[in-house]
Design a protein around this motif. Structure first.
Motif, PDB file in Angstrom:
ATOM      1  N   THR A 526       0.829  -1.208   0.000  1.00  0.00           N
ATOM      2  CA  THR A 526       0.000   0.000   0.000  1.00  0.00           C
ATOM      3  C   THR A 526       0.862   1.255   0.000  1.00  0.00           C
ATOM      4  OG1 THR A 526      -1.763  -1.140   1.196  1.00  0.00           O
ATOM      5  CG2 THR A 526      -1.795   1.271   1.235  1.00  0.00           C
ATOM      6  N   GLY A 527       1.884   1.283   0.867  1.00  0.00           N
ATOM      7  CA  GLY A 527       2.752   2.445   0.934  1.00  0.00           C
ATOM      8  C   GLY A 527       2.060   3.657   1.531  1.00  0.00           C
ATOM      9  N   VAL A 528       2.748   4.800   1.484  1.00  0.00           N
ATOM     10  CA  VAL A 528       2.222   6.037   2.055  1.00  0.00           C
ATOM     11  C   VAL A 528       2.559   7.196   1.121  1.00  0.00           C
ATOM     12  CG1 VAL A 528       4.313   6.370   3.442  1.00  0.00           C
ATOM     13  CG2 VAL A 528       2.204   7.506   4.121  1.00  0.00           C
ATOM     14  N   ARG A 529       1.607   8.113   0.962  1.00  0.00           N
ATOM     15  CA  ARG A 529       1.823   9.286   0.124  1.00  0.00           C
ATOM     16  C   ARG A 529       2.663  10.318   0.867  1.00  0.00           C
ATOM     17  NH1 ARG A 529      -2.416  12.591  -1.531  1.00  0.00           N
ATOM     18  NH2 ARG A 529      -1.433  13.026  -3.537  1.00  0.00           N
ATOM     19  N   ILE A 530       3.507  11.039   0.131  1.00  0.00           N
ATOM     20  CA  ILE A 530       4.268  12.132   0.732  1.00  0.00           C
ATOM     21  C   ILE A 530       4.153  13.360  -0.144  1.00  0.00           C
ATOM     22  CG2 ILE A 530       5.897  10.611   1.913  1.00  0.00           C
ATOM     23  CD1 ILE A 530       7.952  11.471  -0.251  1.00  0.00           C
ATOM     24  N   ASP A 531       4.327  14.504   0.479  1.00  0.00           N
ATOM     25  CA  ASP A 531       4.306  15.791  -0.210  1.00  0.00           C
ATOM     26  C   ASP A 531       5.749  16.158  -0.543  1.00  0.00           C
ATOM     27  OD1 ASP A 531       4.181  18.454  -0.964  1.00  0.00           O
ATOM     28  OD2 ASP A 531       2.639  18.974   0.498  1.00  0.00           O
ATOM     29  N   SER A 532       6.182  15.821  -1.742  1.00  0.00           N
ATOM     30  CA  SER A 532       7.579  16.042  -2.133  1.00  0.00           C
ATOM     31  C   SER A 532       7.939  17.517  -2.153  1.00  0.00           C
ATOM     32  CB  SER A 532       7.849  15.414  -3.505  1.00  0.00           C
ATOM     33  OG  SER A 532       7.706  14.017  -3.447  1.00  0.00           O
ATOM     34  N   ALA A 533       7.012  18.365  -2.543  1.00  0.00           N
ATOM     35  CA  ALA A 533       7.302  19.801  -2.601  1.00  0.00           C
ATOM     36  C   ALA A 533       7.583  20.355  -1.208  1.00  0.00           C
ATOM     37  CB  ALA A 533       6.128  20.538  -3.244  1.00  0.00           C
ATOM     38  N   ARG A 534       6.785  19.914  -0.226  1.00  0.00           N
ATOM     39  CA  ARG A 534       7.014  20.359   1.152  1.00  0.00           C
ATOM     40  C   ARG A 534       8.394  19.918   1.633  1.00  0.00           C
ATOM     41  NH1 ARG A 534       4.046  21.593   5.944  1.00  0.00           N
ATOM     42  NH2 ARG A 534       2.045  21.463   4.872  1.00  0.00           N
ATOM     43  N   LEU A 535       8.771  18.678   1.330  1.00  0.00           N
ATOM     44  CA  LEU A 535      10.074  18.168   1.759  1.00  0.00           C
ATOM     45  C   LEU A 535      11.210  18.924   1.076  1.00  0.00           C
ATOM     46  CD1 LEU A 535       9.371  14.326   1.873  1.00  0.00           C
ATOM     47  CD2 LEU A 535       9.791  15.826   3.824  1.00  0.00           C
ATOM     48  N   ALA A 536      11.028  19.264  -0.201  1.00  0.00           N
ATOM     49  CA  ALA A 536      12.078  20.009  -0.912  1.00  0.00           C
ATOM     50  C   ALA A 536      12.283  21.374  -0.258  1.00  0.00           C
ATOM     51  CB  ALA A 536      11.689  20.168  -2.380  1.00  0.00           C
ATOM     52  N   HIS A 537      11.192  22.032   0.097  1.00  0.00           N
ATOM     53  CA  HIS A 537      11.286  23.333   0.773  1.00  0.00           C
ATOM     54  C   HIS A 537      11.999  23.169   2.117  1.00  0.00           C
ATOM     55  CE1 HIS A 537      10.143  27.386   2.013  1.00  0.00           C
ATOM     56  NE2 HIS A 537       9.738  26.862   3.170  1.00  0.00           N
ATOM     57  N   GLN A 538      11.670  22.101   2.850  1.00  0.00           N
ATOM     58  CA  GLN A 538      12.310  21.873   4.152  1.00  0.00           C
ATOM     59  C   GLN A 538      13.791  21.578   3.980  1.00  0.00           C
ATOM     60  OE1 GLN A 538      10.423  18.878   6.568  1.00  0.00           O
ATOM     61  NE2 GLN A 538      11.762  19.220   8.314  1.00  0.00           N
ATOM     62  N   SER A 539      14.147  20.849   2.918  1.00  0.00           N
ATOM     63  CA  SER A 539      15.563  20.555   2.663  1.00  0.00           C
ATOM     64  C   SER A 539      16.356  21.848   2.467  1.00  0.00           C
ATOM     65  CB  SER A 539      15.707  19.670   1.427  1.00  0.00           C
ATOM     66  OG  SER A 539      15.773  18.313   1.786  1.00  0.00           O
ATOM     67  N   GLN A 540      15.774  22.773   1.728  1.00  0.00           N
ATOM     68  CA  GLN A 540      16.466  24.050   1.518  1.00  0.00           C
ATOM     69  C   GLN A 540      16.665  24.773   2.838  1.00  0.00           C
ATOM     70  OE1 GLN A 540      14.062  26.157  -1.324  1.00  0.00           O
ATOM     71  NE2 GLN A 540      14.603  24.787  -3.031  1.00  0.00           N
ATOM     72  N   ASP A 541      15.635  24.775   3.672  1.00  0.00           N
ATOM     73  CA  ASP A 541      15.739  25.440   4.969  1.00  0.00           C
ATOM     74  C   ASP A 541      16.785  24.763   5.849  1.00  0.00           C
ATOM     75  OD1 ASP A 541      14.714  27.311   7.063  1.00  0.00           O
ATOM     76  OD2 ASP A 541      14.174  25.411   8.037  1.00  0.00           O
ATOM     77  N   LEU A 542      16.779  23.422   5.873  1.00  0.00           N
ATOM     78  CA  LEU A 542      17.774  22.698   6.667  1.00  0.00           C
ATOM     79  C   LEU A 542      19.185  22.982   6.156  1.00  0.00           C
ATOM     80  CD1 LEU A 542      16.054  19.218   7.177  1.00  0.00           C
ATOM     81  CD2 LEU A 542      16.498  20.941   8.927  1.00  0.00           C
ATOM     82  N   GLY A 543      19.335  23.052   4.827  1.00  0.00           N
ATOM     83  CA  GLY A 543      20.649  23.348   4.261  1.00  0.00           C
ATOM     84  C   GLY A 543      21.178  24.688   4.742  1.00  0.00           C
TER      85      GLY A 543
END
Length: 912
Positions: A526-543
């Protein structure tokens, strides 16, 4: 009574091995070998067994040991056997070698938890008598005389004397059916069974003869004269308990019967190794005759090496050979199955071939999609799968595999719903002993079969040059694949009887682990859906934050350096900044481990705190915000983790690729990642989390009255604990005091010392010790439970969950104090953590059954320790919440209520 040579033939012999071991230890010289290992008691028992076998040549034989000191009788009477001293170390160390030799002799060995060896023997003897099988019980225990009858006789091998019904009456003055009454009146100082003070064997026999039995004695107690009469009347209230304690239980659920106790062929090489180690010339001299004692073609169910099996593997390239194997599979009561694919990722793996085995040593590989240049013609994959589909989907056709969850998932992508999953050797090994070995096939084959398998790297290569299975030439691929199926079948035949011999462990395997296999496969699929755009934005902030921390670290250090280099960090900390050395590495250098960084940061040093934060954010970025979007399956649009049943020693599930169980929940960064886990449109996330489950299990296991009362009243357990140990009213407890109580509640069940508590709370060690002392003074049941657990763990070398899962403790008697203390901490925590794992698995099984049966718009998509995460259609939220709560809260019956917190939201963070 008469001598053994005159005895009739007894098809079944049951041996009270624990009794003989103790008697041999106290009666025989304290022998040791040249290594200093104690051998006297075990040699005494082995010689007794050898003599018994040579004299009687029984068809069936069971060697029965006590599983541990605590049994159901301790629940009836906590002081049962309480006065017995701990087992001497030089006796305890002889148990495991003795049991290993007994298994190598091919003799069925039984160690059944929660009951004594007497009860196991009584059950088997009763079953045998009902079946008309004459039985000889080899024991020196007078309690066993109650089992004697027309079909059951006792023999004391140490004195060569035998007791039939007439012999029992002659020896004790009462017939077998009155032995329980006789023992109840006398009591037993060794077992701490209360009796009538002053009532010895003659008095007990006299009373029974005069009044007909214990009930008659009780009814006529007023007529008994003198001081002993007064003692009888004073003891009337406890005589029913004494009768219950001395009555051998004859209805134990063993999962086997007398005719299952058929000895098998001895493992001569293993016995020779043991006998040489014991330095026993007498036993070595018996080896030539031993093989002929038990003629059998069945491999001995021993942990030691078994003889190699001649193999015959077929490569199935024609329809005729395939049909021959189809006939064999259809006729088999159980067959092994294994798939070969192009990837370990079940969502992307392409099926290359299938292998089967129906008899040890005979297996076949059906290649379907080898595509290297020059590959021979193969059967059509679609046609083969269509032919196999009815067989593989038939729930009445039993299958066994190694990690069958993988094969089930692969076949599902080809339209085959694998059913009839009877056994999984990975899980058999895991339940049998989670810490004995890794549970992959290669490790299991070596440990249990002494067989070196062909490894995948042997035929596919290693590293960057490794090829996929469809590129491997069919001949070596066929041998490798057929061997997998063959070894799986042979492992099952070795492991399953061992689990059956311990019914509670077999129950864990059959009712918890095996039903979970298809559930986990469905969750992964089944897996799980993720919001890739939200994660990309968070990656930039973490960077940006990571880069800022690097600059801040350089400023604190006075120069640039590699924040990932322990060597450079050590030089700056200890040589340049003069920070205190906390611990050293094994090579003597000052350590810069995470624990050291935490200590230094807690003491107010800025640079260690910066490095810790840098490591945390870097890990979140690389593991989740950067990687999760890359792991979205283009075919499903979802991320598919892998759940592992056979990794964590305590029974907990783990996950990988990605690991969804390590996303922090207490930090803002972790919560932001959880917000990227989202449902499909029109659905919501639902998280159901057990509240303080391990503390509730502690309350149940310890039986502490105050802890039970707090949970029964629905109190905030941490506030209640703070109130108890500080002598305050609950509404007077401050937030800081509640935090300290929470640290104590959770710290103690994880074996935390006062020193560790002091570090966690930032207080003096003396103050922490005072907290601990107050806690145990207010919750004495917890203290007593911990001490009982330590003692039992030292005796049994394992602890159990509420449902019978065992965690073996190899270091519990280690000479190194630190390792021994670590094992004791594990012994205290494992029953709680393991029981919590069992409970949530049971809940998953119940919830999944509801979902599969009623087909509500509900998907079970994640399991994170004590939490289940679902995707639920918006219209079904209320009904699903009620059903999920009911299923989870009824997953176990504890002395305190199980409580489940349920939340819903547009993402995982909102739902938790």
């Amino acid at each position: 009574m008469f001598r053994i040579p005159l005895m009739p033939h007894y098809p079944l012999i049951l041996v009270d091995a624990s009794g003989y071991l103790f008697r041999a230890y106290h009666a025989l010289p304290k022998l040791t070998n040249s290594r200093g290992e104690a051998t006297g008691a075990l040699l005494g028992v082995l010689n007794m067994l050898r003599k018994l076998i040579e004299t009687h040549r029984p068809e069936y034989l069971g060697v029965i040991f006590d599983a541990g000191r605590r049994t159901f009788r301790n629940d009836l009477y906590p002081d049962y056997k309480a006065h017995r001293p701990p087992m001497p170390d030089d006796l305890r160390e002889q148990i495991e070698p003795l049991q290993a030799v007994i298994r190598a002799m091919g003799l069925p060995l039984l160690v059944i938890p929660d009951v004594e060896a007497d009860d196991v023997i009584g059950t088997l003897a009763t079953q045998a008598a009902a079946a008309g099988i004459p039985t000889l019980i080899s024991t020196g225990d007078k309690d066993m005389a109650q089992l004697v009858g027309e079909q059951v006789t006792l023999v004391n091998t140490m004195t060569d004397t035998l007791l039939d019904p007439a012999g029992v009456t002659a020896k004790f003055g009462v017939p077998p059916e009155r032995i329980v009454d006789y023992l109840s009146l006398m009591g037993d100082t060794a077992d701490n069974v209360p009796g009538v003070p002053g009532c010895g064997p003659k008095t007990a026999a006299k009373w029974i003869a005069e009044y007909g039995g214990l009930d008659g004695v009780i009814a006529n107690a007023g007529a008994v004269k003198g001081k002993v009469g007064e003692s009888l009347r004073a003891a009337l209230g406890q005589l029913p308990l004494s009768r219950e304690l001395t009555t051998i239980k004859c209805d134990v659920d063993l999962g086997l019967g007398p005719t299952d106790l058929k000895p098998t062929a001895p493992d001569i090489d293993t016995l020779r190794g043991w006998y040489e180690r014991f330095e026993s010339r007498r036993l070595l001299a018996t080896l030539d005759d031993l093989a002929a004692t038990w003629p059998s073609t069945t491999p001995a169910p021993a942990t030691e090496p078994v003889p190699p099996i001649q193999t015959e593997y077929d490569l199935v390239l024609t329809q005729d050979v395939f049909e021959t194997w189809m006939s064999r599979l259809q006729a088999a009561a159980l067959f092994a199955i294994d798939t070969e694919t192009t990837s370990l990722d079940t969502q992307r793996a392409e099926l290359v071939g299938l292998s089967f085995a129906v008899t040890p040593g005979q297996a076949a590989y059906v290649p379907l999609a080898h595509v290297y240049p020059g590959a021979p013609d193969q059967l059509n994959r679609d046609a083969v799968l269509a032919r196999l589909k009815p067989l593989l989907e038939d729930p009445d056709r039993a299958k066994v595999g190694q990690n069958l969850k993988y094969d089930l998932s692969v076949l599902a992508r080809y339209g085959i719903a694998l059913r009839g999953i009877a056994h999984d050797t990975m899980l058999e090994s895991y339940v049998l002993d989670s810490t004995a070995t890794r549970h992959d096939m290669d490790s299991l084959a070596k440990k249990y079969l002494d067989h070196d398998t062909v490894h995948f790297e042997d035929i596919a290569g290693k590293g960057a040059r490794q090829i996929t299975f469809d590129q491997i030439p069919i001949e070596p691929a066929g041998h490798y694949a057929a061997e997998d199926a063959d070894v799986t079948l042979r492992l099952h035949r070795t492991l399953w009887p061992r689990l059956q011999a311990i019914p509670r462990m077999a129950e864990v395997y059959e009712s918890i682990e095996m039903p979970l296999v298809p559930i986990l496969a469905r969750m992964e699929g089944t897996g799980v859906r993720i919001d890739s755009a939200r994660l990309a934005h968070q990656s930039q902030d973490l960077g940006r934050r990571i880069a800022a921390l690097e600059i801040e670290a350089y400023e604190q250090a006075g120069r640039p350096f590699n924040l990932g280099s322990p060597k450079q960090i050590g030089a700056i900390f200890f040589d340049e900044l003069g920070l205190p050395v906390v611990t050293k590495t094994p090579k003597g250098a000052p350590s810069t481990s995470e624990e050291v960084l935490e200590r230094l940061a807690a003491e107010g040093h800025a640079l260690p705190a910066i490095i810790l934060q840098h490591r945390t954010l870097s890990k979140l970025k690389s593991t989740y915000t950067d990687k999760l979007p890359q792991m979205v399956n283009p075919a499903t649009g979802r991320v598919h983790t892998s759940y592992h049943q056979a990794v964590a020693a305590t029974g907990r599930l783990s996950s990988s690729d990605p690991n969804l169980q390590n996303i922090p929940i207490r930090t803002e960064e972790g919560r932001l990642i959880r917000r990227a886990f989202i449902p499909e449109p029109g659905w919501r996330m639902l998280a159901a989390d057990y509240s303080q489950i391990e503390l509730r299990i502690m309350a149940h296991l310890s039986g502490d009255e105050r802890l039970l009362a707090a949970f029964a009243s629905g109190l905030d357990i941490h506030r209640a604990t703070a109130a108890e140990i500080l002598g305050l009213a609950p509404d007077e407890v401050t937030g800081e005091q509640r935090r300290s109580a929470k640290a104590i509640n959770f710290g103690l069940i994880y074996g935390m010392s006062a020193f560790g508590l002091a570090r966690q709370l930032g207080i003096a060690r003396g103050a922490a010790q005072e907290y601990v002392d107050r806690y145990f003074a207010r919750y004495p049941g917890v203290r007593d439970f911990m001490e009982r657990t330590r003692i039992q763990a030292r005796e049994d070398h394992y602890v159990e969950t509420l449902f019978g899962r065992r965690l073996h403790l190899t270091d519990i008697a280690h000479s190194n104090q630190n390792r021994r203390a670590g094992a004791e901490r594990t012994a205290i925590n494992a029953p709680m953590q393991g029981t919590a794992a069992d409970i949530i698995k049971r809940a998953m099984i119940t919830v999944d059954d509801w979902i599969q049966t009623e087909q509500p718009p509900v998907r079970l998509i994640m399991q994170v320790h004590d939490e289940l995460v679902f995707e639920v259609a918006e219209a079904a939220i209320d009904s699903a919440s009620a059903r999920i709560r009911e299923s989870m809260e009824s997953a176990a019956e504890l002395a305190v209520p199980l409580v489940v917190d349920i939340g819903t939201g547009e993402n995982w963070d909102e739902a938790h």
